[in-house]
Design an enzyme around this catalytic site. Structure first.
Site, mmCIF file in Angstrom:
data_model
loop_
_atom_site.group_PDB
_atom_site.id
_atom_site.type_symbol
_atom_site.label_atom_id
_atom_site.label_comp_id
_atom_site.label_asym_id
_atom_site.label_seq_id
_atom_site.Cartn_x
_atom_site.Cartn_y
_atom_site.Cartn_z
ATOM 1 C CB SER A 79 0.245 7.451 5.563
ATOM 2 O OG SER A 79 0.133 7.891 4.219
ATOM 3 C CG ASP A 80 -5.229 3.597 4.406
ATOM 4 O OD1 ASP A 80 -5.121 3.735 3.164
ATOM 5 O OD2 ASP A 80 -6.145 2.938 4.927
ATOM 6 C CD1 TRP A 81 -3.749 6.536 -1.929
ATOM 7 C CD2 TRP A 81 -2.612 5.280 -0.480
ATOM 8 N NE1 TRP A 81 -2.686 5.967 -2.599
ATOM 9 C CE2 TRP A 81 -1.974 5.193 -1.737
ATOM 10 C CE3 TRP A 81 -2.045 4.579 0.585
ATOM 11 C CZ2 TRP A 81 -0.827 4.433 -1.959
ATOM 12 C CZ3 TRP A 81 -0.899 3.821 0.366
ATOM 13 C CH2 TRP A 81 -0.310 3.757 -0.885
ATOM 14 N N GLY A 82 -4.060 9.201 2.822
ATOM 15 C CA GLY A 82 -4.692 10.359 3.458
ATOM 16 C C GLY A 82 -4.745 10.251 4.974
ATOM 17 C CB ALA A 83 -3.659 7.718 7.363
#
Ligand code: BGC
Length: 758
Positions: free
Chosen positions: A227-231
């Protein structure tokens, strides 16, 4: 080493769930009991942002080489150079204990307003894909992984964590996905990072169609999706969709959610096993690369300088450049003293050293007297005194060099650009200096196009130096003094005005939705097709020499799609100095069933030539170079017919052209149905022979549309034209009086024939 399968068999559900979520901001969860180490990841993409404290997202990172950012890199059009840079990045990763570099970014430049365009390559998917392949292959050749990002349709910063990108299927397939597709299928990145946004209503992190159906199944992606960071929103939905690793961690609640979902039957443990298999494969692969070997700081700095110089684009030159030993140089602009060489956000690097443009200029300027004026403040304020000071020194000099950097508040990750303008002070400064000093060179540091209408005419030369990396200051001096002959060409169009840009009416969206209303028509595809004038076209860039094109050949005038085509052209350096030319091959479909952009880039080559030297450049075009995506089938299709092969020095400077005929080998099933129009039936290879005789017969009879006098037509319309747009079923209903069977029976009979025929 124990096989991955036997490792998985020995793991508890708790261990598996934990492996699918990070242990820190930058590491995966190790399984010490089974000797499974952690995997260490770091940004990316144009240098290492190796944060020493693994639980910090933003700590000052360890020193690393800051290379030019992606918009500069793409302007080099030099795949080998990106490979070389990739190797260097990998060496730094090895030195800093990093297993996977978070990059490159292959998103399209839908609008020049996207704040993060400096981290992306191009408005053209082919060029962006080729660049991504070069960089990924270079990095991975050293046993270090990459994370191709941000998958997909992440083309703005505004509401980037929640915006729903509404993209039609053709635009997705032909514009927004191909760079990822090329990178995945050719370079096989170890990991792919999903984006924050929603795509057609579903978060990318939960988008099964994107992550599983397209990326993993269709393209054969073998690595893991992070995931993108926090997605991540719903961890279980993410796993089911194909999101293997959530970052950052730790997040015990997510781990528990996965365990619970498996226990209560909501999540098949096989889904977790598959994610674990993918993650473990990469963890084990990365562990095979020994870490710690120091990198050659000086050599990488030198490489960064070479890449920066190759990436710079000479936009205008009335002959002032290269500088001919000026005696007195006025250097104006704070960017000459404070190099603006990278952008803000997650890609921000702590450089090993920084070339100060002023100092580097001084080193090459011989005995010239050099004066300096700051020109503009750091913020957006106006300061006439700074302009006056600049004018004074410019007046006294032979030449003025204006170093103009677009400030971070106008361009960064995290927010979009408010406009395409320099600051008001910068514009006033350029106007004031060029008014008194005709020999003025404007040197730009920015990651995306700026408009120049207010000042371009006054400048003798303009050099686009981009966010040029830590050694860019030296590279500027190299180009100004002709130690390097500029060879970069724009990988994105420079528009005349913001309101001319393709996404202008649909950017950045409203009520949580951004509609990609321009469809396929982004970048030059739009400007070309609409014939909208631009400031500098895609593919444009000047040199200190000149090139002639001639003797264009194609391997066949008529060819089968599966055989592809080779295009060759002779390029001669007709000027006084050695140089490099970027030869661009565009394909234009003369006629197609679905609308297509006027022309599209399908190949390119960069060639070095001594004065007077000629080389033959050959570019291969495969079947995809002629194909478009037809959602009706749904697949890439080629159609029989003529194509123009346009060879140019830019998208607006086509030097040679040949027309070829393609024979499609595709056997497509007919998509005709009872609501397909008569026109569609008559255009369909299977439908035409079946319907045409009946249609002609009925036309002779006239039926409901008969008139007493065949020359007269009381409705004053072209009846055939009207009938062609009727659905088949309606057509037969109108003709009922002339039919021997019920209209629906005839429709059904034709449908059986057309579908049975294949
Ligand atoms: C960015 C990514 C980056 C990640 C880790 C995110 O905000 O979108 O590109 O890799 O942070 O820093």
């Amino acid at each position: 080493m124990t096989s991955i399968q036997s490792l998985i068999a020995q793991m508890t559900l708790e261990e598996k769930a934990a492996l699918c979520t990070g242990a820190s901001a930058w590491t995966t969860t190790p399984v010490e009991r089974l000797d499974v180490p952690e995997l260490f990841v770091s940004d990316g993409p144009h240098g290492l942002r190796r944060v020493p404290e693994v639980h910090s997202m933003s700590n000052k990172s360890l020193p690393a080489t800051c290379f030019p950012t992606a918009s500069a890199l793409a302007a080099s059009w030099d795949v080998d150079l990106l490979y070389e840079m990739g190797q260097a990045l990998a060496e730094e990763a090895i030195a800093l204990g990093v297993d996977v570099i978070l990059g490159p970014g292959a998103n399209m430049k839908r609008s020049p307003l996207c704040g993060r365009n400096f981290e992306y390559f191009s408005e053209d998917p082919y060029l962006a894909g080729a660049m991504a392949v070069g960089l990924i292959e270079g990095i991975q050749s050293q046993g270090v992984g990459t994370s191709l990002k941000h998958f997909a349709a992440n083309n703005q910063e505004y509401e980037r964590c929640s915006i729903n990108a509404e993209v039609d299927e053709r635009a997705l397939r032909e514009i927004y996905l191909p760079a990822f597709e090329m990178a995945v299928t050719k370079a096989k990145p170890w990991t792919v990072m999903c984006s924050y946004n929603k795509v057609n209503g579903t978060y990318a992190s939960e988008n099964r169609r994107l992550l599983t159906d397209i990326l993993k199944k269709e393209w054969g992606f073998e690595g893991f999706v992070v995931s993108d960071w926090g997605a991540v929103h719903n961890r279980v939905a993410g796993l089911q969709a194909g999101l293997d690793l959530e970052m950052p961690g730790p997040k015990q609640a997510r781990v528990n959610a996965v365990i619970e979902a498996v226990r209560n039957g909501d999540l098949d443990e096989a889904v977790v096993d598959e994610a674990v298999r993918r993650i473990l494969t990469i963890v084990c692969r990365a562990a095979q690369t020994p870490k710690g070997k120091a990198f050659d700081v000086a050599a990488h700095h030198a490489l960064a300088r070479k890449i920066a110089a190759e990436s710079m684009v000479l936009l205008k030159n009335n002959g002032l450049l290269p500088l001919q030993a000026p005696q007195h140089i006025a250097v104006v602009g704070r960017a000459a003293r404070e190099a603006h060489f990278q952008g803000g956000g997650s890609s921000h690097i702590n450089p090993t050293q920084v070339d100060v443009p002023f100092n580097e200029l001084q080193k090459l300027a011989g005995n010239a007297e050099i004066s300096f004026a700051e020109g503009y403040p750091r913020d957006d304020s106006r300061d006439q005194a700074l302009i006056d000071e600049a004018v004074t020194i410019a007046l006294a000099a032979d030449v003025a060099l204006l170093y103009i950097a677009l400030p971070t508040f106008k361009e960064s990750e995290g927010y979009d650009r408010p406009d395409l303008d320099l600051t008001a002070q910068q514009v006033a400064l350029i106007q004031a200096v060029t008014a008194v000093q005709p020999n003025t060179v404007v040197i730009l540091n920015n990651g995306a196009p700026v408009v120049m209408g207010e000042w371009l005419d006054g400048a003798a030369a303009v050099l686009e130096a981009w966010m040029m990396g830590q050694a860019g200051g030296g590279a500027i001096a190299d180009v100004l003094f002709g130690r390097v002959n500029p060879s970069g060409k724009l990988a994105e169009t420079y528009p005349l005005r913001l309101m001319d840009t393709p996404a202008y009416l649909n950017f950045p969206g409203e009520n949580g939705v951004v509609r990609y209303g321009e469809g396929l028509y982004i970048g030059y595809r739009y400007y070309d097709t609409r014939q909208v004038p631009v400031l500098f076209p895609f593919g444009y860039g000047l040199s200190y020499t000149s090139f002639a094109y001639g003797n264009m050949r194609v391997s066949a005038d008529s060819f089968r799609d599966v055989d592809g085509l080779t295009v060759s052209v002779d390029v001669t350096n007709t000027g006084p100095v050695a140089g490099q030319e970027i030869v661009q091959v565009y394909v234009r479909d003369r006629e197609s069933r679905l609308a297509r952009p006027y022309k599209e880039l399908k190949g390119f080559a960069k060639v070095s030539l001594q004065p007077g030297e000629t080389k033959t450049v050959s570019v291969s075009l495969d079947s995809r170079a002629f194909a478009y995506y037809d959602p009706a089938y749904p697949q890439w299709i080629t159609e029989d017919g003529q194509f123009d092969i346009l060879v140019g020095a830019s998208s607006a400077d086509i030097r040679c052209c040949a027309t070829v005929t393609l024979q499609s080998t595709l056997q497509l099933p007919s998509t005709l149905h009872d609501e397909s129009t008569i026109r569609a039936w008559l255009n369909d290879p299977a439908g035409k022979p079946i319907l045409e005789p009946i249609f002609n017969e009925l036309m002779k009879k006239g039926g409901l549309f008969s008139s007493d006098d065949s020359d007269d037509n009381s409705m004053d319309m072209d009846l055939v034209g009207f009938l062609l747009d009727l659905p088949l079923r309606n057509f037969f209903h109108f003709q009922e009086g002339s039919l021997t069977q019920p209209p629906d029976d005839i429709t059904n009979m034709l449908l059986e024939q057309v579908h049975g025929a294949r």
